[in-house]
Design a protein around this motif. Structure first.
Motif, PDB file in Angstrom:
ATOM      1  N   ASP A   1     -10.197  17.800  95.382  1.00  0.00           N
ATOM      2  CA  ASP A   1     -11.609  17.838  95.782  1.00  0.00           C
ATOM      3  C   ASP A   1     -11.939  19.174  96.426  1.00  0.00           C
ATOM      4  N   TYR A   2     -13.183  19.594  96.242  1.00  0.00           N
ATOM      5  CA  TYR A   2     -13.666  20.817  96.885  1.00  0.00           C
ATOM      6  C   TYR A   2     -14.971  20.465  97.561  1.00  0.00           C
ATOM      7  N   ALA A   3     -14.897  20.372  98.874  1.00  0.00           N
ATOM      8  CA  ALA A   3     -16.073  19.919  99.611  1.00  0.00           C
ATOM      9  C   ALA A   3     -17.191  20.948  99.504  1.00  0.00           C
ATOM     10  N   ASP A   4     -18.347  20.472  99.188  1.00  0.00           N
ATOM     11  CA  ASP A   4     -19.550  21.289  99.140  1.00  0.00           C
ATOM     12  C   ASP A   4     -20.536  20.567 100.040  1.00  0.00           C
ATOM     13  N   ALA A   5     -21.396  21.308 100.715  1.00  0.00           N
ATOM     14  CA  ALA A   5     -22.315  20.679 101.661  1.00  0.00           C
ATOM     15  C   ALA A   5     -23.176  19.615 100.979  1.00  0.00           C
ATOM     16  N   GLU A   6     -23.489  19.828  99.704  1.00  0.00           N
ATOM     17  CA  GLU A   6     -24.430  18.918  99.044  1.00  0.00           C
ATOM     18  C   GLU A   6     -23.778  17.989  98.030  1.00  0.00           C
ATOM     19  N   THR A   7     -22.871  18.535  97.214  1.00  0.00           N
ATOM     20  CA  THR A   7     -22.324  17.754  96.113  1.00  0.00           C
ATOM     21  C   THR A   7     -20.801  17.714  96.180  1.00  0.00           C
ATOM     22  N   ALA A   8     -20.235  16.560  95.842  1.00  0.00           N
ATOM     23  CA  ALA A   8     -18.788  16.476  95.695  1.00  0.00           C
ATOM     24  C   ALA A   8     -18.394  17.182  94.401  1.00  0.00           C
ATOM     25  N   VAL A   9     -17.366  18.013  94.466  1.00  0.00           N
ATOM     26  CA  VAL A   9     -16.857  18.712  93.282  1.00  0.00           C
ATOM     27  C   VAL A   9     -15.381  18.361  93.161  1.00  0.00           C
ATOM     28  N   THR A  10     -14.989  17.853  92.003  1.00  0.00           N
ATOM     29  CA  THR A  10     -13.617  17.363  91.829  1.00  0.00           C
ATOM     30  C   THR A  10     -13.026  17.883  90.519  1.00  0.00           C
ATOM     31  N   LEU A  11     -11.819  18.440  90.607  1.00  0.00           N
ATOM     32  CA  LEU A  11     -11.073  18.785  89.390  1.00  0.00           C
ATOM     33  C   LEU A  11     -10.412  17.501  88.895  1.00  0.00           C
ATOM     34  N   ALA A  12     -10.596  17.178  87.611  1.00  0.00           N
ATOM     35  CA  ALA A  12     -10.073  15.899  87.113  1.00  0.00           C
ATOM     36  C   ALA A  12      -9.526  16.042  85.695  1.00  0.00           C
ATOM     37  N   ALA A  13      -8.589  15.169  85.369  1.00  0.00           N
ATOM     38  CA  ALA A  13      -8.081  15.061  83.999  1.00  0.00           C
ATOM     39  C   ALA A  13      -8.588  13.739  83.436  1.00  0.00           C
ATOM     40  N   ALA A  14      -8.826  13.700  82.121  1.00  0.00           N
ATOM     41  CA  ALA A  14      -9.323  12.475  81.499  1.00  0.00           C
ATOM     42  C   ALA A  14      -8.620  12.248  80.171  1.00  0.00           C
ATOM     43  N   THR A  15      -8.471  10.971  79.828  1.00  0.00           N
ATOM     44  CA  THR A  15      -7.852  10.614  78.540  1.00  0.00           C
ATOM     45  C   THR A  15      -8.760   9.684  77.745  1.00  0.00           C
ATOM     46  N   PRO A  16     -10.002  10.137  77.394  1.00  0.00           N
ATOM     47  CA  PRO A  16     -10.839   9.302  76.533  1.00  0.00           C
ATOM     48  C   PRO A  16     -10.136   9.092  75.188  1.00  0.00           C
ATOM     49  N   ARG A  17     -10.428   7.958  74.556  1.00  0.00           N
ATOM     50  CA  ARG A  17      -9.676   7.623  73.338  1.00  0.00           C
ATOM     51  C   ARG A  17      -9.881   8.637  72.216  1.00  0.00           C
ATOM     52  N   PHE A  18     -11.077   9.264  72.170  1.00  0.00           N
ATOM     53  CA  PHE A  18     -11.271  10.247  71.096  1.00  0.00           C
ATOM     54  C   PHE A  18     -10.371  11.464  71.281  1.00  0.00           C
TER      55      PHE A  18
ATOM     56  N   LEU B   1      -7.214  11.209  72.749  1.00  0.00           N
ATOM     57  CA  LEU B   1      -5.864  10.724  72.435  1.00  0.00           C
ATOM     58  C   LEU B   1      -5.667  10.596  70.927  1.00  0.00           C
ATOM     59  N   ALA B   2      -6.740  10.184  70.222  1.00  0.00           N
ATOM     60  CA  ALA B   2      -6.623  10.016  68.766  1.00  0.00           C
ATOM     61  C   ALA B   2      -6.392  11.348  68.062  1.00  0.00           C
ATOM     62  N   ALA B   3      -6.769  12.448  68.717  1.00  0.00           N
ATOM     63  CA  ALA B   3      -6.579  13.772  68.124  1.00  0.00           C
ATOM     64  C   ALA B   3      -5.213  14.355  68.485  1.00  0.00           C
ATOM     65  N   GLY B   4      -4.246  13.503  68.773  1.00  0.00           N
ATOM     66  CA  GLY B   4      -2.896  13.977  69.072  1.00  0.00           C
ATOM     67  C   GLY B   4      -2.601  13.956  70.557  1.00  0.00           C
ATOM     68  N   GLN B   5      -2.993  12.870  71.238  1.00  0.00           N
ATOM     69  CA  GLN B   5      -2.662  12.689  72.660  1.00  0.00           C
ATOM     70  C   GLN B   5      -3.136  13.879  73.505  1.00  0.00           C
ATOM     71  N   ARG B   6      -4.352  14.342  73.244  1.00  0.00           N
ATOM     72  CA  ARG B   6      -4.883  15.471  74.009  1.00  0.00           C
ATOM     73  C   ARG B   6      -5.513  14.987  75.319  1.00  0.00           C
ATOM     74  N   ILE B   7      -5.431  15.848  76.313  1.00  0.00           N
ATOM     75  CA  ILE B   7      -5.959  15.562  77.654  1.00  0.00           C
ATOM     76  C   ILE B   7      -7.126  16.514  77.900  1.00  0.00           C
ATOM     77  N   ILE B   8      -8.161  16.039  78.589  1.00  0.00           N
ATOM     78  CA  ILE B   8      -9.301  16.901  78.896  1.00  0.00           C
ATOM     79  C   ILE B   8      -9.317  17.200  80.393  1.00  0.00           C
ATOM     80  N   LEU B   9      -9.443  18.483  80.710  1.00  0.00           N
ATOM     81  CA  LEU B   9      -9.517  18.932  82.095  1.00  0.00           C
ATOM     82  C   LEU B   9     -10.950  19.369  82.364  1.00  0.00           C
ATOM     83  N   PHE B  10     -11.583  18.812  83.377  1.00  0.00           N
ATOM     84  CA  PHE B  10     -12.977  19.167  83.630  1.00  0.00           C
ATOM     85  C   PHE B  10     -13.319  19.019  85.108  1.00  0.00           C
ATOM     86  N   VAL B  11     -14.531  19.419  85.454  1.00  0.00           N
ATOM     87  CA  VAL B  11     -14.971  19.338  86.841  1.00  0.00           C
ATOM     88  C   VAL B  11     -16.025  18.244  86.959  1.00  0.00           C
ATOM     89  N   LEU B  12     -15.762  17.298  87.878  1.00  0.00           N
ATOM     90  CA  LEU B  12     -16.703  16.214  88.149  1.00  0.00           C
ATOM     91  C   LEU B  12     -17.651  16.648  89.251  1.00  0.00           C
TER      92      LEU B  12
END
Ligand SMILES: [Zn+2]
Length: 542
Positions: A112-129, A131-142
């Motif tokens: 987590d990266y605290a911001d005065a107004e919004t929560a900002v989070t580095l996250a990994a996700a495994t949506p099925r689309f 994983l179906a493309a070869g067990q790929r992981i998505i790295l993004f900012v929430l």
């Protein structure tokens, strides 16, 4: 170890689970991936490291800088530079059966990266689309609460639509950086007191000033603590549930008989459970562990340190829905430690950062290992690759009390260190006489089973280049690569075509195009069905 039933290494680790974990490590995070990702990470190329580990980066530090300021962006960049995406892949939750593919639909917050107004989070996700493309992981900012409708862009919305929002608490790695940050990886051993791996080291260090006490509050265990942890682990392995929890100082309450058997199988990391839950959820009085199949409600967590008033009540999954969820990383026994402890994996088969944490004396060997050696790991009796004449592949096989060479000569694997006539040995074996290990290994290699046994799980885990490399190296298969029939049906060509279509779909989603209707799901699922392999040992042939 053979037979038709399940073999339990421990009450908390079945044969099926052990095999899935081993296959996930062998095929999901092979040495080629680890080497490539590590090289790029050490060169400061974090995007390249992610690409090498099949992690799709869907974030832009410059955009984060504009929206949330330089401080947040700099902290995010520092974490991205320290991120070992291959280590993250190694530790992400997986199916406890089959070849141990990644669990779909997960949202895993990393930092987590605290911001005065919004929560900002580095996250990994495994949506099925993905994983179906070869067990790929998505790295993004929430940003914000992580709900799809609150996402800043269509790609984040699509990713969040593909994950279970509630999984974020259960699988959070915010306070467990040892599962993804290379600089913190060595702290994994703190989660494994009493496993017998580093027990003596911990005990020896107990008297010295421990200046690296982690922010998580993990404390260096003294000798008495290590011995107690070992006793708790022994009780847990043998299924003595009541005694196990009592030894950990936690009173079991409730006691509905239908939960007793279930509780025995839950791999709760009991020696430091209360301390870790307090670290993960500071200040709470009650919290719930959700292993699947049931839940465990912990009470009395806000009692003063050292007070032994914490209770645990096994309940149904419906109970305690309003309670804070203990992150899995805080309560589950690290499976790598168990695989090592039971000799199911050797240190050099682990991710090198994991091996360095759990078996530091053995870790140096890994770098000296030739990657090609990996391809022969399923050969019965194999010790290692070896030299023969120039250009000939050869392996060393444990044959009785000796090490013998088996070499590929004129396209056939042959026994070369036996004085006896191979034909005579083969005839003896066919007549029911004893088979020597060299002959056994040569026969196995000549059937191509070492290729068949590797190609299908590699494709299941999206390791196309490794699968093709293996097929190309196998003379008979290379000519008809696409027509190569997989044990579970279908051909290599069909599997590759399915992966290509799913990859195209993933690229469209990640480029912001509206996701096309999934008409290919059944094909990728067909690839994922595996035979049961009853009676096959989980232990690798070595
Ligand atoms: Zn031999």
């Amino acid at each position: 170890m053979t037979g038709h039933g399940m073999v339990r290494w421990s009450a908390t680790l079945s044969d099926v689970q052990a095999r899935a974990a081993i296959e996930a490590r062998r095929f999901g995070v092979p040495p080629t991936m680890i080497e490539a990702a590590t090289r790029r990470r050490l060169a400061g190329d974090w995007r390249g490291a992610c690409a090498a580990a099949d992690v799709d980066v869907q974030l832009n530090p410059d955009a984060v800088r504009r929206r949330h300021g330089a401080l947040v962006a700099e902290r995010l960049l520092a974490d991205l530079r320290g991120l070992a995406p291959d280590l993250l892949r190694w530790h992400l939750p997986r199916c406890g059966h089959g070849t141990g593919r990644l669990l779909g639909g997960l949202l895993v917050p990393l930092a987590d990266y605290a911001d005065a107004e919004t929560a900002v989070t580095l996250a990994a996700a495994t949506p099925r689309f993905a994983l179906a493309a070869g067990q790929r992981i998505i790295l993004f900012v929430l940003e914000g609460d992580g709900r799809p409708r609150g996402a800043a862009d269509p790609v984040s919305r699509a990713v969040l639509d593909g994950v279970h929002h509630r999984s974020a608490d259960r699988y959070s790695l915010r306070r467990h950086r040892m599962f993804w940050d290379a600089a913190c990886a060595s702290q994994l051993d703190r989660l494994c007191p009493g496993t017998g791996l580093r027990g003596s080291t911990n005990a020896e260090n107990a008297g010295s000033a421990d200046t690296v006490d982690s922010a998580n509050g993990a404390k260096n265990a003294g000798r008495a603590d290590v011995l107690m942890a070992q006793e708790i682990t022994r009780l847990q392995d043998t299924g003595q549930t009541a005694a196990t929890w009592a030894a950990a100082g936690i009173e079991l309450v409730g006691g509905q008989p239908r939960f007793a058997r279930w509780l025995t199988t839950v791999p709760v990391n009991l020696p430091q459970l209360v301390e870790r839950v307090r670290d993960a959820l500071p200040g709470v009085e009650r919290a719930v562990i959700r292993p699947g199949g049931g839940a465990i409600v912990l009470r009395g967590l806000d009692l003063p340190d050292g007070d032994r008033g914490v209770t645990a009540e096994p309940v149904s999954t419906q109970v305690g829905r309003d309670l804070p969820v203990v992150p899995e990383a805080a309560w589950v026994r690290p499976i790598d430690a168990d695989l090592l402890r039971f000799g199911l994996l050797q240190p050099l088969e682990l991710h090198p950062l994991v091996a360095a944490a759990l078996a530091p004396d053995a870790a140096a060997v890994w770098t000296a290992l030739e990657s090609a050696e990996w391809w022969y790991r399923t050969v019965p009796g194999i010790e290692r690759q070896c030299a023969y004449s120039s250009g000939s592949a050869a392996i060393l096989v444990r044959c009785g009390s000796d090490l013998h060479r088996v070499a590929q000569l004129n396209g056939r694997w042959q026994v070369v260190d036996h004085a006896e006539e191979p034909a005579r040995e083969l005839l003896l074996a066919r007549l029911g006489g004893p088979t020597n290990a060299c002959l056994h290994a040569a026969q196995y290699l000549n059937t191509g089973l070492h290729v068949i046994d590797l190609v299908e799980p590699l494709l299941e885990h999206g390791r196309i280049s490794e699968a093709l490399h293996l097929l190309d190296a196998h003379a008979d298969a290379s000519a008809t690569r696409d027509a190569f029939v997989l044990p579970e049906g279908g051909t290599v060509g069909e599997a590759l075509s399915s992966l290509r279509e799913n990859t195209l779909r993933l690229r469209m989603i990640l480029s912001g195009a509206p996701p096309a209707r999934d008409t290919r799901g059944t094909r990728i699922h067909a690839l994922h069905r595996r035979r049961s392999r009853k009676g096959e040992p989980a232990r690798l042939h070595r």
